[in-house]
Motif scaffolding. Structure first.
Motif, mmCIF file in Angstrom:
data_model
loop_
_atom_site.group_PDB
_atom_site.id
_atom_site.type_symbol
_atom_site.label_atom_id
_atom_site.label_comp_id
_atom_site.label_asym_id
_atom_site.label_seq_id
_atom_site.Cartn_x
_atom_site.Cartn_y
_atom_site.Cartn_z
ATOM 1 N N LYS A 44 58.367 30.550 38.299
ATOM 2 C CA LYS A 44 57.526 29.397 38.773
ATOM 3 C C LYS A 44 56.896 28.555 37.601
ATOM 4 C CE LYS A 44 57.837 30.447 43.232
ATOM 5 N NZ LYS A 44 58.634 29.476 43.961
ATOM 6 N N PRO A 45 56.627 27.388 37.777
ATOM 7 C CA PRO A 45 55.745 26.380 36.555
ATOM 8 C C PRO A 45 54.513 26.684 36.561
ATOM 9 C CG PRO A 45 56.510 25.157 38.797
ATOM 10 C CD PRO A 45 57.153 26.550 38.997
ATOM 11 N N THR A 46 53.955 27.776 36.330
ATOM 12 C CA THR A 46 52.457 27.858 36.140
ATOM 13 C C THR A 46 52.299 27.490 34.626
ATOM 14 O OG1 THR A 46 52.528 30.161 35.622
ATOM 15 C CG2 THR A 46 52.286 29.783 37.784
ATOM 16 N N ILE A 47 51.050 27.151 34.245
ATOM 17 C CA ILE A 47 50.754 26.780 32.921
ATOM 18 C C ILE A 47 51.272 27.910 31.996
ATOM 19 C CG2 ILE A 47 48.811 26.691 31.255
ATOM 20 C CD1 ILE A 47 47.249 24.990 33.563
ATOM 21 N N GLU A 48 50.755 29.373 32.587
ATOM 22 C CA GLU A 48 51.091 30.530 31.596
ATOM 23 C C GLU A 48 52.613 30.637 31.302
ATOM 24 O OE1 GLU A 48 47.113 30.334 33.262
ATOM 25 O OE2 GLU A 48 48.978 30.603 34.379
ATOM 26 N N GLU A 104 53.315 36.223 20.675
ATOM 27 C CA GLU A 104 51.991 35.821 21.195
ATOM 28 C C GLU A 104 51.996 34.328 22.015
ATOM 29 O OE1 GLU A 104 47.780 34.372 19.188
ATOM 30 O OE2 GLU A 104 48.627 36.176 18.185
ATOM 31 N N ILE A 105 51.695 34.734 23.215
ATOM 32 C CA ILE A 105 51.789 33.470 24.097
ATOM 33 C C ILE A 105 50.741 32.610 23.896
ATOM 34 C CG2 ILE A 105 52.004 32.898 26.792
ATOM 35 C CD1 ILE A 105 53.545 35.718 26.754
ATOM 36 N N ASP A 106 51.033 31.313 23.867
ATOM 37 C CA ASP A 106 49.923 30.463 23.714
ATOM 38 C C ASP A 106 49.352 29.811 25.019
ATOM 39 O OD1 ASP A 106 48.079 28.485 22.297
ATOM 40 O OD2 ASP A 106 49.802 27.108 21.968
ATOM 41 N N CYS A 107 48.350 30.609 25.592
ATOM 42 C CA CYS A 107 47.947 30.233 26.719
ATOM 43 C C CYS A 107 46.372 30.944 26.648
ATOM 44 C CB CYS A 107 48.384 30.604 28.064
ATOM 45 S SG CYS A 107 48.882 32.350 28.407
ATOM 46 N N ALA A 108 45.487 30.599 27.403
ATOM 47 C CA ALA A 108 44.081 31.111 27.669
ATOM 48 C C ALA A 108 44.251 32.199 28.384
ATOM 49 C CB ALA A 108 43.168 30.103 28.264
ATOM 50 N N PRO A 126 21.678 42.510 41.483
ATOM 51 C CA PRO A 126 21.521 42.853 40.007
ATOM 52 C C PRO A 126 22.819 42.418 39.399
ATOM 53 C CG PRO A 126 21.563 44.813 41.286
ATOM 54 C CD PRO A 126 21.600 43.721 42.210
ATOM 55 N N PRO A 127 22.888 42.192 37.846
ATOM 56 C CA PRO A 127 24.086 41.758 37.158
ATOM 57 C C PRO A 127 24.886 42.880 37.311
ATOM 58 C CG PRO A 127 22.203 42.165 35.812
ATOM 59 C CD PRO A 127 21.614 41.977 37.043
ATOM 60 N N CYS A 128 26.309 42.645 36.986
ATOM 61 C CA CYS A 128 27.427 43.729 36.758
ATOM 62 C C CYS A 128 27.134 44.350 35.504
ATOM 63 C CB CYS A 128 28.688 43.125 37.330
ATOM 64 S SG CYS A 128 29.164 41.788 36.049
ATOM 65 N N GLU A 129 27.456 45.357 35.281
ATOM 66 C CA GLU A 129 27.501 46.090 33.940
ATOM 67 C C GLU A 129 28.595 45.517 33.021
ATOM 68 O OE1 GLU A 129 26.457 50.170 33.698
ATOM 69 O OE2 GLU A 129 25.865 50.175 35.594
ATOM 70 N N TYR A 130 29.760 45.509 33.519
ATOM 71 C CA TYR A 130 30.946 45.191 32.555
ATOM 72 C C TYR A 130 31.811 44.293 33.302
ATOM 73 C CZ TYR A 130 30.162 49.625 29.948
ATOM 74 O OH TYR A 130 29.667 50.363 29.139
ATOM 75 N N ILE A 131 32.523 43.449 32.307
ATOM 76 C CA ILE A 131 33.495 42.532 32.833
ATOM 77 C C ILE A 131 34.716 42.937 31.812
ATOM 78 C CG2 ILE A 131 34.319 40.170 32.889
ATOM 79 C CD1 ILE A 131 31.501 39.106 33.488
ATOM 80 N N CYS A 132 35.765 43.207 32.712
ATOM 81 C CA CYS A 132 36.932 43.453 31.952
ATOM 82 C C CYS A 132 37.847 42.376 31.822
ATOM 83 C CB CYS A 132 37.681 44.763 32.501
ATOM 84 S SG CYS A 132 36.705 46.085 32.471
ATOM 85 N N VAL A 133 38.485 42.293 30.729
ATOM 86 C CA VAL A 133 39.452 40.944 30.577
ATOM 87 C C VAL A 133 40.754 41.163 30.186
ATOM 88 C CG1 VAL A 133 39.592 38.823 28.945
ATOM 89 C CG2 VAL A 133 37.335 39.725 29.464
ATOM 90 N N SER A 134 41.699 41.010 31.264
ATOM 91 C CA SER A 134 43.144 41.156 30.913
ATOM 92 C C SER A 134 43.887 40.385 29.885
ATOM 93 C CB SER A 134 43.724 41.068 32.294
ATOM 94 O OG SER A 134 43.458 42.150 32.992
ATOM 95 N N PHE A 135 44.669 40.845 29.261
ATOM 96 C CA PHE A 135 45.665 40.013 28.598
ATOM 97 C C PHE A 135 45.095 39.533 27.410
ATOM 98 C CE2 PHE A 135 48.563 36.574 27.734
ATOM 99 C CZ PHE A 135 49.570 37.185 27.730
ATOM 100 N N ALA A 136 43.877 40.263 26.886
ATOM 101 C CA ALA A 136 43.131 39.652 25.415
ATOM 102 C C ALA A 136 44.223 39.927 24.221
ATOM 103 C CB ALA A 136 42.086 40.500 25.450
ATOM 104 N N GLN A 137 44.777 38.825 23.624
ATOM 105 C CA GLN A 137 45.558 39.069 22.382
ATOM 106 C C GLN A 137 44.777 38.871 20.911
ATOM 107 O OE1 GLN A 137 49.595 37.242 23.020
ATOM 108 N NE2 GLN A 137 48.299 35.845 24.217
ATOM 109 N N LYS A 138 43.461 38.363 21.209
ATOM 110 C CA LYS A 138 42.745 37.943 19.853
ATOM 111 C C LYS A 138 41.417 37.763 20.405
ATOM 112 C CE LYS A 138 44.438 33.214 20.275
ATOM 113 N NZ LYS A 138 45.013 33.392 21.650
#
Length: 199
Positions: A44-48, A104-108, A126-138
Motif C-alpha cells: 500500500k502507498p503509505t509514506i513509510e 536504513e529506511i529514510d522515514c520518521a 499521573p504521567p506514565c513512567e515510560y514511552i517505548c518507541v518502535s523502529f528506532a534506527q538512530k
C-alpha cells in the motif's frame, strides 16, 4: 508507540506461490485494484512503505513473513517499482510483514498516529513512567519524542523515560546515539533475529 509497519498488500485471489528463481514485479500499489497476483507483489502507498521501496537498490534483500520467504532486487525500475528474484519461495498471503535488513529506511520513527498517541500519553495525570518507541534506527528518532515533550512544555520531572525498541541492524550500528537519548532499551528478539540471521 507502534512505529511504521511494512506489509504486503491484499491478494487479488488465492495465495500466490513464489518459486525459487521466479522474477516478479514488486512495487507500490498503483490504485486500489493493484493487489498481489501471480507475477506481482504490491505494498500500500503509505509514506513509510514508499520510503522502503525507494531505499532499495539492486542486490537489496527483502524478507517476507518473518523471513520464511526471501526475494532479492535485481533491478530498480523507479522509486516505486522493483524487479525481484525469488531466493526462498513459499505461499504468499495478504498483509504479511516485510523486513529489509540491509537498508536504513529514510522515514520518521514516529508516524502521524504515533505523534497523536504520544501527545495523549504525555497529558495523562499521573504521567506514565515510560514511552517505548518502535523502529528506532538512530538517536534522532528519539529526539522526535523529546521535541514533542518540549513543544508540550512537559516539566523534566514529569517526563516519561524513553525506551527504544531495538529491532533493526542499523539500531545496533547507531546504538551509542540511541543510548544517549534513552533511559532503557528493549530488544525485539524476533524482528532483530529475522534481520540479522544466525551467526
Amino acid at each position: 508507540l507502534q512505529g511504521p509497519k511494512f506489509r504486503v498488500a491484499e491478494l487479488e485471489g488465492e495465495p500466490v506461490q513464489l518459486n525459487n528463481g521466479d522474477v516478479l514485479e514488486f512495487g507500490i500499489c498503483k490504485d486500489d485494484n493493484d493487489n498481489i497476483r501471480p507475477g506481482r507483489i504490491t505494498m500500500k502507498p503509505t509514506i513509510e512503505q514508499k520510503a522502503l521501496v525507494r531505499a532499495c537498490q539492486a542486490g537489496t534483500t527483502l524478507l517476507i513473513e518473518d523471513g520464511i520467504m526471501e526475494v532479492k532486487v535485481i533491478e530498480k525500475c523507479s522509486d516505486t517499482e522493483l524487479k525481484v528474484e525469488v531466493v526462498r519461495g513459499g505461499k504468499l498471503k495478504a498483509r504479511k510483514g516485510v523486513n529489509v535488513p540491509d537498508v536504513e529506511i529514510d522515514c520518521a520513527a514516529l508516524t502521524a498516529k504515533d505523534i497523536e498517541d504520544a501527545e495523549y500519553l504525555l497529558q495523562l495525570d499521573p504521567p506514565c513512567e515510560y514511552i517505548c518507541v518502535s523502529f528506532a534506527q538512530k538517536g534522532q528518532d528519539l529526539q522526535e519524542l523529546i521535541d514533542i515533550m518540549d513543544r508540550l512544555e512537559i516539566p523534566v520531572e514529569k517526563r516519561p523515560k524513553i525506551c527504544p525498541k531495538i529491532e533493526k541492524p542499523q539500531a545496533l550500528t547507531n546504538i551509542d546515539g540511541i543510548i544517549e537519548k534513552s533511559q532503557a532499551l528493549m530488544v525485539a528478539r524476533g524482528d532483530l533475529g529475522v534481520e540479522l540471521g544466525v551467526y
